[in-house]
Motif scaffolding. Structure first.
Motif, PDB file in Angstrom:
ATOM      1  N   ASN A 116       0.811  -1.215   0.000  1.00 54.83           N
ATOM      2  CA  ASN A 116       0.000   0.000   0.000  1.00 54.83           C
ATOM      3  C   ASN A 116       0.846   1.267   0.000  1.00 54.83           C
ATOM      4  OD1 ASN A 116      -2.621   1.053  -0.158  1.00 54.83           O
ATOM      5  ND2 ASN A 116      -2.630   1.521   2.025  1.00 54.83           N
ATOM      6  N   ASN A 117       1.960   1.231  -0.693  1.00 58.42           N
ATOM      7  CA  ASN A 117       2.885   2.366  -0.734  1.00 58.42           C
ATOM      8  C   ASN A 117       2.441   3.419  -1.733  1.00 58.42           C
ATOM      9  OD1 ASN A 117       5.069   1.247   1.057  1.00 58.42           O
ATOM     10  ND2 ASN A 117       4.880  -0.383  -0.452  1.00 58.42           N
ATOM     11  N   SER A 118       2.871   4.652  -1.462  1.00 59.85           N
ATOM     12  CA  SER A 118       2.589   5.744  -2.388  1.00 59.85           C
ATOM     13  C   SER A 118       3.863   6.484  -2.791  1.00 59.85           C
ATOM     14  CB  SER A 118       1.605   6.728  -1.754  1.00 59.85           C
ATOM     15  OG  SER A 118       2.123   7.218  -0.535  1.00 59.85           O
ATOM     16  N   GLY A 119       5.000   6.036  -2.290  1.00 58.81           N
ATOM     17  CA  GLY A 119       6.257   6.670  -2.647  1.00 58.81           C
ATOM     18  C   GLY A 119       7.430   5.760  -2.381  1.00 58.81           C
ATOM     19  N   VAL A 120       8.521   6.016  -3.089  1.00 60.99           N
ATOM     20  CA  VAL A 120       9.758   5.268  -2.887  1.00 60.99           C
ATOM     21  C   VAL A 120      10.926   6.183  -3.231  1.00 60.99           C
ATOM     22  CG1 VAL A 120       9.625   4.250  -5.213  1.00 60.99           C
ATOM     23  CG2 VAL A 120      11.075   3.177  -3.486  1.00 60.99           C
ATOM     24  N   LEU A 129      10.281   3.453   1.582  1.00 64.41           N
ATOM     25  CA  LEU A 129       8.938   3.474   1.021  1.00 64.41           C
ATOM     26  C   LEU A 129       8.002   4.245   1.927  1.00 64.41           C
ATOM     27  CD1 LEU A 129      10.383   0.665   0.109  1.00 64.41           C
ATOM     28  CD2 LEU A 129       8.209   0.398  -1.019  1.00 64.41           C
ATOM     29  N   SER A 130       7.084   5.003   1.318  1.00 67.57           N
ATOM     30  CA  SER A 130       6.157   5.848   2.060  1.00 67.57           C
ATOM     31  C   SER A 130       4.738   5.322   1.939  1.00 67.57           C
ATOM     32  CB  SER A 130       6.185   7.278   1.517  1.00 67.57           C
ATOM     33  OG  SER A 130       7.494   7.784   1.561  1.00 67.57           O
ATOM     34  N   THR A 131       4.011   5.379   3.057  1.00 71.05           N
ATOM     35  CA  THR A 131       2.621   4.942   3.111  1.00 71.05           C
ATOM     36  C   THR A 131       1.810   5.980   3.869  1.00 71.05           C
ATOM     37  OG1 THR A 131       3.352   2.643   3.210  1.00 71.05           O
ATOM     38  CG2 THR A 131       1.074   3.074   3.829  1.00 71.05           C
ATOM     39  N   THR A 141       7.325   6.354   6.796  1.00 72.74           N
ATOM     40  CA  THR A 141       8.411   5.931   5.919  1.00 72.74           C
ATOM     41  C   THR A 141       9.064   4.695   6.522  1.00 72.74           C
ATOM     42  OG1 THR A 141       8.786   8.190   5.199  1.00 72.74           O
ATOM     43  CG2 THR A 141      10.568   6.627   4.815  1.00 72.74           C
ATOM     44  N   THR A 142       9.214   3.660   5.703  1.00 73.49           N
ATOM     45  CA  THR A 142       9.777   2.387   6.139  1.00 73.49           C
ATOM     46  C   THR A 142      10.941   2.030   5.239  1.00 73.49           C
ATOM     47  OG1 THR A 142       7.538   1.690   6.740  1.00 73.49           O
ATOM     48  CG2 THR A 142       9.223  -0.015   6.649  1.00 73.49           C
ATOM     49  N   LEU A 151      10.449  -6.506  -2.112  1.00 75.45           N
ATOM     50  CA  LEU A 151       9.129  -6.647  -2.727  1.00 75.45           C
ATOM     51  C   LEU A 151       8.199  -5.572  -2.197  1.00 75.45           C
ATOM     52  CD1 LEU A 151       8.723 -10.516  -2.230  1.00 75.45           C
ATOM     53  CD2 LEU A 151       9.743  -9.322  -4.175  1.00 75.45           C
ATOM     54  N   ALA A 152       7.520  -4.857  -3.101  1.00 78.52           N
ATOM     55  CA  ALA A 152       6.622  -3.787  -2.674  1.00 78.52           C
ATOM     56  C   ALA A 152       5.521  -3.584  -3.702  1.00 78.52           C
ATOM     57  CB  ALA A 152       7.407  -2.488  -2.499  1.00 78.52           C
ATOM     58  N   ASN A 153       4.351  -3.178  -3.191  1.00 76.94           N
ATOM     59  CA  ASN A 153       3.306  -2.768  -4.125  1.00 76.94           C
ATOM     60  C   ASN A 153       2.925  -1.318  -3.876  1.00 76.94           C
ATOM     61  OD1 ASN A 153       1.440  -2.869  -1.982  1.00 76.94           O
ATOM     62  ND2 ASN A 153       0.182  -4.447  -2.889  1.00 76.94           N
ATOM     63  N   PHE A 154       2.372  -0.702  -4.913  1.00 74.73           N
ATOM     64  CA  PHE A 154       2.112   0.732  -4.905  1.00 74.73           C
ATOM     65  C   PHE A 154       0.692   1.011  -5.371  1.00 74.73           C
ATOM     66  CE2 PHE A 154       6.583   0.064  -5.244  1.00 74.73           C
ATOM     67  CZ  PHE A 154       7.115   0.999  -4.372  1.00 74.73           C
ATOM     68  N   ARG A 155       0.105   1.994  -4.735  1.00 75.37           N
ATOM     69  CA  ARG A 155      -1.245   2.396  -5.082  1.00 75.37           C
ATOM     70  C   ARG A 155      -1.257   3.108  -6.430  1.00 75.37           C
ATOM     71  NH1 ARG A 155      -3.200   5.403   0.258  1.00 75.37           N
ATOM     72  NH2 ARG A 155      -4.481   6.332  -1.348  1.00 75.37           N
TER      73      ARG A 155
END
Length: 171
Positions: A116-120, A129-131, A141-142, A151-155
């Motif tokens: 559910n990220n919106s930035g990297v 990564l930002s959520t 920020t993680t 591994l990451a997914n983005f909105r």
């Protein structure tokens, strides 16, 4: 220092890459020297031509055998990683297919996932990564603390899609 290689999970809307796929490809191009995509479906040459415009240099095509994408695409990605062709980051869209492939790949590789990220961003050697939380009033920020591939997914609408590649990606 950019990442060496980023993979994206390419999804199709109609007969061309979906808008969220192009958004992710654009961001991957900013982060890495090499961007490659995994795609399940027909018409790979047309998809590769469009993805090439957004910086993707290579498209891996996966034959699903008429099934859902999850198992065959995650297996193809895991095979490439175990064969020594691992990227630094694998980016997915927050869609049904993206989540299906991502979850199965996480299990196959025994790797954590940030969702559910919106930035990297890349700060030094650290991938952050930002959520958005609490209805978007706060941003968390993680950073990954494990070895890659990450591994990451983005909105959708997290990044702006912009052409910037020079050629058709190889299939």
């Amino acid at each position: 220092m950019p990442l060496s290689k980023v993979w994206i999970h390419a999804e199709i809307g109609g007969d061309k890459p979906s808008s969220v796929t192009l958004e992710i490809a654009t961001k991957a191009r900013e982060l890495a020297d090499t961007v490659e995509a995994f795609y399940a479906g027909d018409n790979a040459e047309a998809v590769a031509e469009e993805l090439g415009k957004y910086g993707v240099s290579k498209v891996y095509t996966v034959d699903t055998g008429g099934t859902l994408q999850g198992v065959p695409v995650a297996s193809a990605m895991a095979d490439q990683v175990s064969g020594g062709n691992a990227p630094d980051l694998i980016m997915f869209a927050t869609t049904y297919d993206g989540r299906d492939v991502l979850g199965r790949l996480s299990v196959a590789l025994d790797k954590p996932v940030l969702t559910n990220n919106s930035g990297v961003t890349l700060e030094g050697d650290e991938l952050r990564l930002s959520t958005a939380i609490f209805g978007g009033t706060s941003i968390v920020t993680t950073a990954f603390r494990s070895d890659g591939p990450h591994l990451a997914n983005f909105r959708p609408k997290s990044f702006e899609a912009a052409e910037g590649g020079a050629a058709t990606a190889t299939v």
